[in-house]
Design a protein around this motif. Structure first.
Motif, PDB file in Angstrom:
ATOM      1  N   GLU A 158      12.486  51.461  61.572  1.00  0.00           N
ATOM      2  CA  GLU A 158      12.878  51.494  62.402  1.00  0.00           C
ATOM      3  C   GLU A 158      11.420  49.679  62.851  1.00  0.00           C
ATOM      4  O   GLU A 158      11.866  48.538  63.123  1.00  0.00           O
ATOM      5  CB  GLU A 158      12.513  52.011  63.957  1.00  0.00           C
TER       6      GLU A 158
ATOM      7  N   TRP B  87      14.011  47.558  64.095  1.00  0.00           N
ATOM      8  CA  TRP B  87      15.286  48.125  64.597  1.00  0.00           C
ATOM      9  C   TRP B  87      14.987  48.545  65.713  1.00  0.00           C
ATOM     10  O   TRP B  87      14.192  49.743  65.777  1.00  0.00           O
ATOM     11  CB  TRP B  87      15.982  49.017  63.944  1.00  0.00           C
TER      12      TRP B  87
ATOM     13  N   ASN C 108      23.531  44.412  60.577  1.00  0.00           N
ATOM     14  CA  ASN C 108      22.476  45.166  60.959  1.00  0.00           C
ATOM     15  C   ASN C 108      21.989  46.520  60.609  1.00  0.00           C
ATOM     16  O   ASN C 108      20.696  46.942  60.696  1.00  0.00           O
ATOM     17  CB  ASN C 108      21.376  44.533  62.588  1.00  0.00           C
ATOM     18  N   ILE C 109      22.368  47.522  60.312  1.00  0.00           N
ATOM     19  CA  ILE C 109      22.423  49.499  60.361  1.00  0.00           C
ATOM     20  C   ILE C 109      22.410  49.618  58.988  1.00  0.00           C
ATOM     21  O   ILE C 109      22.175  49.984  58.383  1.00  0.00           O
ATOM     22  CB  ILE C 109      23.801  49.540  60.992  1.00  0.00           C
TER      23      ILE C 109
ATOM     24  N   TYR D 133      16.281  52.808  73.697  1.00  0.00           N
ATOM     25  CA  TYR D 133      15.599  53.051  72.211  1.00  0.00           C
ATOM     26  C   TYR D 133      16.249  54.200  71.828  1.00  0.00           C
ATOM     27  O   TYR D 133      16.394  54.451  70.706  1.00  0.00           O
ATOM     28  CB  TYR D 133      14.119  53.357  72.564  1.00  0.00           C
TER      29      TYR D 133
ATOM     30  N   HIS E 118      19.547  42.668  65.453  1.00  0.00           N
ATOM     31  CA  HIS E 118      19.979  44.392  65.374  1.00  0.00           C
ATOM     32  C   HIS E 118      21.399  43.864  66.601  1.00  0.00           C
ATOM     33  O   HIS E 118      21.389  42.613  67.099  1.00  0.00           O
ATOM     34  CB  HIS E 118      19.078  45.100  66.766  1.00  0.00           C
ATOM     35  N   GLY E 119      22.423  44.450  66.223  1.00  0.00           N
ATOM     36  CA  GLY E 119      23.696  44.045  67.622  1.00  0.00           C
ATOM     37  C   GLY E 119      24.821  42.968  66.908  1.00  0.00           C
ATOM     38  O   GLY E 119      26.286  43.111  67.292  1.00  0.00           O
TER      39      GLY E 119
ATOM     40  N   SER F 268      19.730  53.518  70.460  1.00  0.00           N
ATOM     41  CA  SER F 268      19.665  52.591  68.977  1.00  0.00           C
ATOM     42  C   SER F 268      19.440  54.265  67.469  1.00  0.00           C
ATOM     43  O   SER F 268      19.610  53.867  66.915  1.00  0.00           O
ATOM     44  CB  SER F 268      18.198  52.022  69.254  1.00  0.00           C
TER      45      SER F 268
ATOM     46  N   GLN G 102      22.265  56.206  66.996  1.00  0.00           N
ATOM     47  CA  GLN G 102      22.988  55.579  66.043  1.00  0.00           C
ATOM     48  C   GLN G 102      22.114  55.648  64.655  1.00  0.00           C
ATOM     49  O   GLN G 102      23.249  55.829  63.844  1.00  0.00           O
ATOM     50  CB  GLN G 102      23.051  54.545  66.665  1.00  0.00           C
ATOM     51  N   LEU G 103      20.876  55.029  64.290  1.00  0.00           N
ATOM     52  CA  LEU G 103      20.332  54.965  63.389  1.00  0.00           C
ATOM     53  C   LEU G 103      20.492  56.165  62.792  1.00  0.00           C
ATOM     54  O   LEU G 103      20.879  56.799  61.440  1.00  0.00           O
ATOM     55  CB  LEU G 103      19.823  53.939  62.615  1.00  0.00           C
TER      56      LEU G 103
END
Length: 329
Positions: free
Chosen positions: A269, A274, A191-192, A113, A186-187, A116, A119-120
């Motif tokens: 999120e 996310w 997606n971001i 978590y 996600h992946g 992620s 990263q966001l």
């Protein structure tokens, strides 16, 4: 700030002082956030054991006997203060425990978590800085011009739109109507894009306004005019004197906006599914998963402390004045 030609270096003395203060702050944050989360969850109405049993077996299969079994298994019938002390004692050994719902180790899930969310947040901050600083510098070239007035409108519009509403607008336009970007998931790299853009829009407007005002102010300073009279070219004056001094103000402002970024991460999120700390926190609150609530809230709070530490060290590297004062003292 006086112009300086020195390379970016972090002075050892002030850096150690910053790290020591932030370490103390982090310890206080751990104690306060853990206690507050535990007290809030305990004060919520309803049976915690029943919610946890529903998360494990589903609402259709929950009975009073299964809730009692969960209560006895997890020790939820013990006094609240004993449960809190157990959590704090385990925290001293870096043992975050296991999820009351899934039974999985929290440390492993928290790592996924946290990565992620970082990263966001990093993608959103990079987008906001790239757009905001560029527009702010261009607007400062002609104060009162068309771009300057458009920047003012952009700032007002970006701040007026709450993140969840802006996210819905982006989903409707880019996912539903155009079909060029996924609405959730996600992946994959795509997606971001939408969640990062949702966070970046609000921040970029503020960064543009701060950059514009700072650049205009610095351009009117005596040392910039003196640099120009020495015959330095406009590009050299901008890079050596204006951009670096603007960075001192902007990086301090980024630290102020980190709270908005972390708050936005929780909402965004959940909206875009996310798998970050905010998404995990919302689900943990719903299922009354106390260890997971404490761990995710703790990670978010410590993330603010870490980012503020990075901002402080960045300010020390950009601004030579603390080094000068330390030398005088």
């Amino acid at each position: 700030m006086n112009p300086s030609k020195t390379a970016l270096q972090i002075p050892a003395g002030p850096a150690v002082r910053v790290l020591r203060q932030r370490a103390i702050q982090a310890a206080a944050v751990v104690l306060l956030v853990s206690t507050a989360c535990f007290a809030i969850v305990q004060s919520l109405p309803g049976d915690i054991a029943f919610r946890i049993a529903a998360g494990r077996y589903g609402y259709d299969h929950v009975t009073a006997a299964s809730a009692d079994a969960v209560r006895a298994e997890l020790g939820l019938d013990r006094p609240a203060w004993q449960q809190l002390l157990d959590w704090l004692a385990n925290l001293l050994t870096l043992d975050l425990g296991t999820s009351l719902v899934t039974g999985a180790g929290i440390a492993g899930e928290l790592g996924l978590y946290l990565s992620s969310s970082v990263q966001l947040a990093a993608a959103a901050l990079a987008l906001a800085l790239a757009a905001g600083v560029t527009v702010g510098v261009l607007a400062a070239a002609r104060p009162g011009g068309v771009l300057d007035r458009m920047t003012t409108l952009w700032v007002s519009a970006a701040r007026a739109l709450p993140p969840f509403l802006l996210g819905l607008v982006l989903i409707l336009f880019f996912s539903v109507h155009l079909g060029v970007l996924p609405a959730a998931g996600h992946g994959q790299a795509s997606n971001i894009v939408l969640p990062a853009a949702t966070l970046a829009v609000g921040l970029s407007g503020l960064f543009a306004r701060v950059t514009r005002d700072t650049v205009v102010q610095i351009r009117q300073s005596e040392y910039v005019r003196f640099a120009a009279t020495k015959g330095l070219g406009g590009r050299l004056v901008f890079l050596r004197h204006i951009l670096r001094n603007t960075g001192v103000t902007l990086i301090a402002y980024i630290g102020v906006q980190l709270l908005i970024l972390i708050e936005g991460v929780v909402v965004v999120e959940s909206l875009f599914a996310w798998p970050g700390l905010g998404h995990a926190l919302v689900h943990a609150i719903f299922w009354r998963d106390i260890p997971m609530i404490q761990a995710t809230a703790l990670a978010l709070a410590l993330l603010v402390v870490v980012l503020n530490t990075v901002v402080d060290l960045g300010s020390l590297a950009l601004d030579p004045r603390p080094r000068s004062r330390e030398a005088v003292l």
